[in-house]
Design a protein around this motif. Sequence first.
Motif, mmCIF file in Angstrom:
data_model
loop_
_atom_site.group_PDB
_atom_site.id
_atom_site.type_symbol
_atom_site.label_atom_id
_atom_site.label_comp_id
_atom_site.label_asym_id
_atom_site.label_seq_id
_atom_site.Cartn_x
_atom_site.Cartn_y
_atom_site.Cartn_z
ATOM 1 N N ILE A 1 56.043 143.510 119.784
ATOM 2 C CA ILE A 1 55.963 142.730 118.548
ATOM 3 C C ILE A 1 55.064 143.487 117.586
ATOM 4 C CG2 ILE A 1 55.343 140.508 117.530
ATOM 5 C CD1 ILE A 1 55.816 139.253 120.263
ATOM 6 N N VAL B 1 61.602 133.062 118.375
ATOM 7 C CA VAL B 1 61.685 134.100 117.348
ATOM 8 C C VAL B 1 62.775 133.745 116.341
ATOM 9 C CG1 VAL B 1 61.892 136.565 116.913
ATOM 10 C CG2 VAL B 1 61.068 135.773 119.147
ATOM 11 N N LEU C 1 58.979 132.736 124.173
ATOM 12 C CA LEU C 1 58.915 133.206 122.795
ATOM 13 C C LEU C 1 59.953 132.473 121.951
ATOM 14 C CD1 LEU C 1 58.693 137.099 123.285
ATOM 15 C CD2 LEU C 1 56.818 135.529 122.807
ATOM 16 N N SER D 1 66.801 130.088 115.538
ATOM 17 C CA SER D 1 65.767 130.819 116.266
ATOM 18 C C SER D 1 66.257 131.176 117.660
ATOM 19 C CB SER D 1 64.482 129.990 116.369
ATOM 20 O OG SER D 1 63.939 129.723 115.095
ATOM 21 N N TYR E 1 64.110 138.431 114.560
ATOM 22 C CA TYR E 1 64.669 138.946 115.811
ATOM 23 C C TYR E 1 65.529 140.187 115.566
ATOM 24 C CZ TYR E 1 66.919 138.773 120.403
ATOM 25 O OH TYR E 1 67.372 139.086 121.664
ATOM 26 N N VAL F 1 60.232 143.308 115.766
ATOM 27 C CA VAL F 1 60.278 143.123 117.221
ATOM 28 C C VAL F 1 61.224 144.165 117.821
ATOM 29 C CG1 VAL F 1 62.101 141.385 117.046
ATOM 30 C CG2 VAL F 1 60.660 141.438 119.076
#
Length: 324
Positions: free
Chosen positions: A315, A290, A288, A277, A295, A301
């Motif tokens: 987003i 993600v 955030l 992440s 991502y 995003v």
Amino acid sequence: MDFYIKKIVIHQLTTDDINLMLSQKPLTITPKIEAYFQKKLTKVFSADAKRGLLTEDNTFLSYLNDDFETASVSIAQAWKEEFVSSDSRKTNDLVFIQFDKEGIEHFAFLRIALKENLTHITNDGDKPIQLTQNTLPSATQAPDEALIINRQSHQYYLIEKRIKHNGSFANYFSENLLKVKPEQSLKKSIKMVEQTAQKVADDFNQDDFIFQSKMKSAIYQNLEEDQELSPKKLANQLFDSNLTARLTFVDELKDSIPESVKVADIDHSPQIKKMESQKLSLSNGIELLVPNNIYQDAESVEFIQNQNGTYSILIKNIEDIQNK
């Protein structure tokens, strides 16, 4: 990882008088003892391990004869000759294990520094709390040093520490005892890749949060999908539009990582988890987290650089929002 432990011999070095206490017979293996040392072995097949191959003429390899107990004594004595020059003053268990992994016989040597612990001893009058000597550390703690050798291929896995040896810090285990130059560990390789990528990106004015995220995603993809850490692949992913930067990145790593670092034979899940992440801290206090697959998805995003130099994050396609 599944290990079938066949034999365990434990010798001990008491560093107060530098005395090697040799065991007279193998240890009786109970289920708890087997579980304890299986966890210790797992810690060696990890991202901390240095790896390599022992050649047929390697002196250390000559100690591994068919008599397991005799081999353990020879190695313990050879190890002691090197270790006694260090500044360590702890009692160490020298654990030798003969085990099978995936049907192939392996040899393990674990150095485990023993501890002093307070123990509550019942029915002992007015002194129920006493200091006990020679306590083994927890099963989940990695050995202080370890060597595992595949008896078929002679590939080895080494956990070693730089210790003060003859007045200076040295990797005495690989340099003096094994007389080899192992590959550096996956953990150290990742760190060197990150540092080199940041340096090259900075030199070519690319080092911003977008590049940092791109680097994290690329390393994650190498480890998770390709099961290797490849400087050439990373160069193409990180500096795809700049040939000079690609060549510079590979050249900077050629001495420390000359070839791709394979990871299929070690547990690298902690490194994957760390990079699965993207964690972004924004200047307005928002954070955030993600996942990488989101991502990199432009439909989920989008990062927009505004004309005034600020960023906006869009987003998209959110079906539900929960407050946790």
